[in-house]
Every structure is written in C-alpha cells, then in structure tokens.
Design an enzyme around this catalytic site. Sequence first.
Site, PDB file in Angstrom:
ATOM      1  N   TYR A 247       0.786  -1.245   0.029  1.00 44.08           N
ATOM      2  CA  TYR A 247      -0.127  -0.085   0.077  1.00 44.08           C
ATOM      3  C   TYR A 247       0.893   1.306   0.038  1.00 44.08           C
ATOM      4  CZ  TYR A 247      -3.884   3.350   1.057  1.00 44.08           C
ATOM      5  OH  TYR A 247      -4.640   4.261   0.936  1.00 44.08           O
TER       6      TYR A 247
ATOM      7  N   PHE B 123      -7.422  22.147 -24.076  1.00 41.86           N
ATOM      8  CA  PHE B 123      -7.887  20.475 -24.339  1.00 41.86           C
ATOM      9  C   PHE B 123      -9.149  20.205 -23.513  1.00 41.86           C
ATOM     10  CE2 PHE B 123      -7.886  16.168 -23.328  1.00 41.86           C
ATOM     11  CZ  PHE B 123      -8.151  15.747 -24.420  1.00 41.86           C
ATOM     12  N   THR B 124      -9.961  19.413 -23.847  1.00 46.25           N
ATOM     13  CA  THR B 124     -11.134  19.412 -23.077  1.00 46.25           C
ATOM     14  C   THR B 124     -11.241  19.076 -21.673  1.00 46.25           C
ATOM     15  OG1 THR B 124     -11.227  16.913 -23.763  1.00 46.25           O
ATOM     16  CG2 THR B 124     -12.241  18.365 -25.273  1.00 46.25           C
TER      17      THR B 124
ATOM     18  N   ASP C 123       1.588  20.714 -20.208  1.00 42.97           N
ATOM     19  CA  ASP C 123       0.638  19.456 -20.411  1.00 42.97           C
ATOM     20  C   ASP C 123       1.847  18.778 -21.196  1.00 42.97           C
ATOM     21  OD1 ASP C 123      -0.549  17.520 -21.357  1.00 42.97           O
ATOM     22  OD2 ASP C 123      -2.347  18.438 -21.665  1.00 42.97           O
TER      23      ASP C 123
ATOM     24  N   LYS D 237      -0.230   8.005 -23.203  1.00 40.43           N
ATOM     25  CA  LYS D 237       0.308   8.372 -24.691  1.00 40.43           C
ATOM     26  C   LYS D 237       1.601   8.267 -24.761  1.00 40.43           C
ATOM     27  CE  LYS D 237      -3.723  10.823 -24.390  1.00 40.43           C
ATOM     28  NZ  LYS D 237      -4.703  11.067 -23.227  1.00 40.43           N
TER      29      LYS D 237
ATOM     30  N   ARG E 136     -13.415  16.398 -33.266  1.00 35.47           N
ATOM     31  CA  ARG E 136     -12.803  17.191 -32.565  1.00 35.47           C
ATOM     32  C   ARG E 136     -13.349  18.571 -33.258  1.00 35.47           C
ATOM     33  NH1 ARG E 136     -10.437  15.016 -28.025  1.00 35.47           N
ATOM     34  NH2 ARG E 136     -12.497  15.194 -27.543  1.00 35.47           N
TER      35      ARG E 136
ATOM     36  N   PHE F 188     -19.114  15.470 -25.877  1.00 33.58           N
ATOM     37  CA  PHE F 188     -18.808  14.466 -26.950  1.00 33.58           C
ATOM     38  C   PHE F 188     -18.550  13.003 -26.583  1.00 33.58           C
ATOM     39  CE2 PHE F 188     -14.425  14.006 -25.553  1.00 33.58           C
ATOM     40  CZ  PHE F 188     -14.180  15.133 -24.627  1.00 33.58           C
TER      41      PHE F 188
HETATM   42  N1  F0G Z   1      -3.947  16.317 -22.100  1.00 33.46           N
HETATM   43  C1  F0G Z   1      -3.962  16.123 -23.180  1.00 33.46           C
HETATM   44  C2  F0G Z   1      -3.301  16.956 -24.316  1.00 33.46           C
HETATM   45  C3  F0G Z   1      -4.541  14.920 -23.649  1.00 33.46           C
HETATM   46  O1  F0G Z   1      -4.702  14.802 -25.014  1.00 33.46           O
HETATM   47  C4  F0G Z   1      -5.545  14.282 -22.764  1.00 33.46           C
HETATM   48  C5  F0G Z   1      -6.198  13.100 -22.972  1.00 33.46           C
HETATM   49  C6  F0G Z   1      -5.229  14.564 -21.372  1.00 33.46           C
HETATM   50  C7  F0G Z   1      -4.734  15.802 -20.961  1.00 33.46           C
HETATM   51  C8  F0G Z   1      -5.928  13.888 -20.625  1.00 33.46           C
HETATM   52  O2  F0G Z   1      -5.523  12.661 -20.028  1.00 33.46           O
HETATM   53  O3  F0G Z   1      -7.310  10.970 -20.643  1.00 33.46           O
HETATM   54  O4  F0G Z   1      -5.169  10.335 -19.394  1.00 33.46           O
HETATM   55  O5  F0G Z   1      -7.276  11.858 -18.458  1.00 33.46           O
HETATM   56  N2  F0G Z   1      -6.472  12.901 -24.233  1.00 33.46           N
HETATM   57  C9  F0G Z   1      -7.061  11.768 -24.719  1.00 33.46           C
HETATM   58  C10 F0G Z   1      -7.273  11.750 -26.308  1.00 33.46           C
HETATM   59  C11 F0G Z   1      -8.219  11.189 -24.028  1.00 33.46           C
HETATM   60  O6  F0G Z   1      -8.008  10.936 -26.807  1.00 33.46           O
HETATM   61  O7  F0G Z   1      -6.759  12.695 -27.013  1.00 33.46           O
HETATM   62  P1  F0G Z   1      -6.249  11.264 -19.574  1.00 33.46           P
END
Ligand code: F0G
Length: 470
Positions: free
Chosen positions: A85, A137-138, A228, A271, A395, A462
């Site tokens: 843990y 970014f979303t 990021d 990624k 997108r 989305f």
């Molecule tokens: N920042 C970027 C630039 C991203 O592309 C993503 C995720 C995140 C943050 C968030 O990270 O998914 O690990 O919580 N992008 C994915 C995509 C979902 O399909 O582009 P996460």
Amino acid sequence: MSKSKFQTMGQQFGRRSWAEPWKIKMVEPISMITAEERLKACQDAGYNTFLMRSEDVYIDLLTDSGTSAMSDRQWAGIMMGDEAYAGSRNFYNLEAAIQKYYGYKYVVPTHQGRGAEHLISQATITKGDYIPGNMYFTTTRLHQELAGGIFVDVIIDEAHDPIDQHPFKGNVDLDKMAALVDKVGAEKIPYVSLAGTVNMAGGQPVSMANVKALRAFCDKHSIRIYLDATRMYENAFFIQEREDEYADKSIAEILFEFCSYTDAAWMSAKKDNLVNIGGWLAVNQAEVAEKARNMVVVYEGLHTYGGMAGRDMEALAIGIAEGVEDDHVASRVRQVRYLGKLLLDWDIPIMEPVGGHAIFVDAKRFYNHIPQDQFPAQTLAAQLYLDSGVRSMERGVVSAGRDPQTGDHRYPALELTRLTIPRRVYTQAHMDVVAESIKAVYDAREQTKGLKMVYEPEYLRFFQARFEPI
Ligand code: F0G
C-alpha cells in the site's frame, strides 16, 4: 548515435525506407462486421463513436490514449509489481525515471492525466484567475474552469488555420500574453497552461525558441509555466527536425531542456509513456507539491501510488525510457505522416502540416455543404465507420461544448475528425485500408447529410451525446 538512424541513411542513398524498431511477438485478432451490422451498431451508439462497442470496430483510431502496445520488457516489469500500500519499490523507479528524463523535483502519481489536471488546478487556481493556454484541451480546460479559472486562448493565429504551413503552430503568441497581462494584471494569472504538441490544433508543436521566449516573459511578470507533457516526445521530434541547433541533439536531450523552462508538468502517461493506464504530476515548487500530495490521498490514492497498481508504475517507469528513444519517436511520427500523405495525394482536405499523433480531416472543407450546427466532423466519423468499421472521433463543435457564460455552442474555427494512431499497434497495410475508406466516403460526400443532437450531457458532452441523421 542519438538521432534516428533512418534519417541519416535516407540522406545517403536516394530512396531508403524507414521501418519500426520492433517486431511483433503477440497478436490480437480483429475482423470487420458486415455493413448491416455496422449500421445497427452505429444507430445503437447514437452516431457517436465513443458509444460503440470495441468489438464492432475494425481498425480503432479513436485515440492514442492507453491503446499502445507494451513491450516484452514492460510486460516483464508487470511481473515485478510490488503491491505494498505504501512505499512500493515501483513508485521509486517511476519517480527516478521522471526526474531523469523530465527533470522535475517532486512527483505525485495519479490514475491518469485528468487526475493530475484536477490536483494542479485545485492547488494553484483561485476563483476569477485567468489561465492562458496554447489552445484548450477538453479535460484540461474543464478542470481549470471547475477550479474557478477563466481560460484564454493565446496560441498563434496560424494554429486556427488548417492549411497554414507554419512549422510550430503550437506556439504561444507573446503579444496575446502581453495584452492579457495589461488587461487583467499578472497577479490574476497563476500560470500559463502550455501543451507540447497541441492536440486540438492537430498535434502541432511548440518550438524551443518559443518556450524560451515565454520563459523570459513569464520571469518578468512572475507567472509560472505548467506543461501538459502528454505528447512532449513528439514535440521534441519536431524540434529536432525543424530547429537547426537541435538537429544533432537526442529526443531525450531536447525533452530535458524544454522541461527546464517550465515549473511543473502533468502527464497522461497513456500516450507518450506507452502504458495502458497511468498519469503523474511533477513540480519544482515544494509548496505546490505539498498541496497536491494533500489532495492526492483524497481523490486518487496514497501519494506513492495515486490510483495505479505497483505493476502499472513499473510498466510506466520502463515505458518512459522506451518512449523517448529516437528511433521509436521517429517511426511513430512517420507512420502518421504516411497516412497523411496518402490523403493529401488524393486532395482530401486535412490539417497541415501533419502533426505527431493523428491525422485531422478538415470536415468543414470535406463536407462544405453541411453547416457547423449539423456537426460535419461527427457526421464524417459516423460515415467512416459505416463504410469500413474504422473508428475515429469528432474534434469540433461537439467537443468544444457550450460557453459557460452564454450557454451557446462554442463554434471553433477548426471542425475536425481525428484519426488517432496508437503507438506500436497497426501496420502500414492498416493505414492503406484507412486511407482508401476515407477516399470512398469523400467520393460520396455530396449525398451525405448532417446530424442533429438528440441527447446532450452536461459535462464533456462529446463522450456521451447522441445523434440522429437529418
Ligand atoms: N492532455 C492532453 C493533451 C490529452 O490529450 C489528454 C487526453 C489529457 C490531457 C487527459 O489525460 O485521458 O489520461 O485523463 N487525451 C485523450 C485523447 C483522451 O484521446 O486525446 P487522460
């Protein structure tokens, strides 16, 4: 030798192809379902590729997130999980890898990128603060808004133009930064939210010159830079390719230098870091690290696992080192480019220059008869699936969501359908099949009609919105 060997070979002998620096040891069978079954699957999913079952998909280009193939070494690392843990050995390996390659002092693991976005947003944003960023970014912007921040786009104008050939369309416009500081005051700007290869701009990079200039600007105004780092390896590849002074530097050296101009980073390790799950936050300021550690135990898990199993942290520590290798990054970006070239050769409108992780088809030009409020990019993703079982994602206006102040749709300049290439997963033949399917959909474009939204969730719509053909 640090640079990709293929690069030097190509210069010596006319045509010399590159190939992936790995061979396949285990395979996962895939197959295409019939056209009738695809229509039913598409209707059941409300014409939203996020709501489809993966078994109904043939070639899955929904995302490059968590979809990479792990190496034999990473799988061996999985067997070395220390599932204590507290104080797992794997955490210390992960911490050492982040310190070595990214150079930050304090590491807080999280279950994935948005866990780290949540922590850093809550730890550093006060209600009414402004957060400038090189496009949004979303999930990143949502966490900034949930913490009370107001996002301001400071990316260069070229980024919003899908055919402008600027080599670093991810760059921050320092005039936009200066205008924001004049308008709201530097004390209202806790940090600049800087993304390496800007996802929503088509995977476009930030130059080293730009991050250095941004650092000088921010030092003058006591503003921090938070990175990021999700696709920074790919960003480093573009710097190596396009900024002369970096042509002989390795991806690892470029990454380290770039990060040195920033104060912290959050990471979706799903990624670049080549794992199926995981994330981290890494910071240089002790007080930010302390706040994040206080919060991680509430939302993620203890500060030495943050929502990951020990084995996941081990695979991640190994993936950090593997992902930064020059031949790996070069072959990854070149596979994306291979697909892009096929489409450009057929005059199919895509976002240019081709970025690091995906091809973004320009749905506004692809379907120039479908207005943006009938969701051309969503339509294209559905049509591509119906044609061949290839899964992509929207997108555009759906992803952009609604303005929190006015409640109206946000209409982004870019209305794109993303074909995202997982790392180390598909072959060149898969890319050929994808390109030919896009061509078929393009040839049928004039008969295609748009969509209407019949269900809209409150956050990140989305993911779960549903549509019907008009
Ligand atoms: N920042 C970027 C630039 C991203 O592309 C993503 C995720 C995140 C943050 C968030 O990270 O998914 O690990 O919580 N992008 C994915 C995509 C979902 O399909 O582009 P996460």
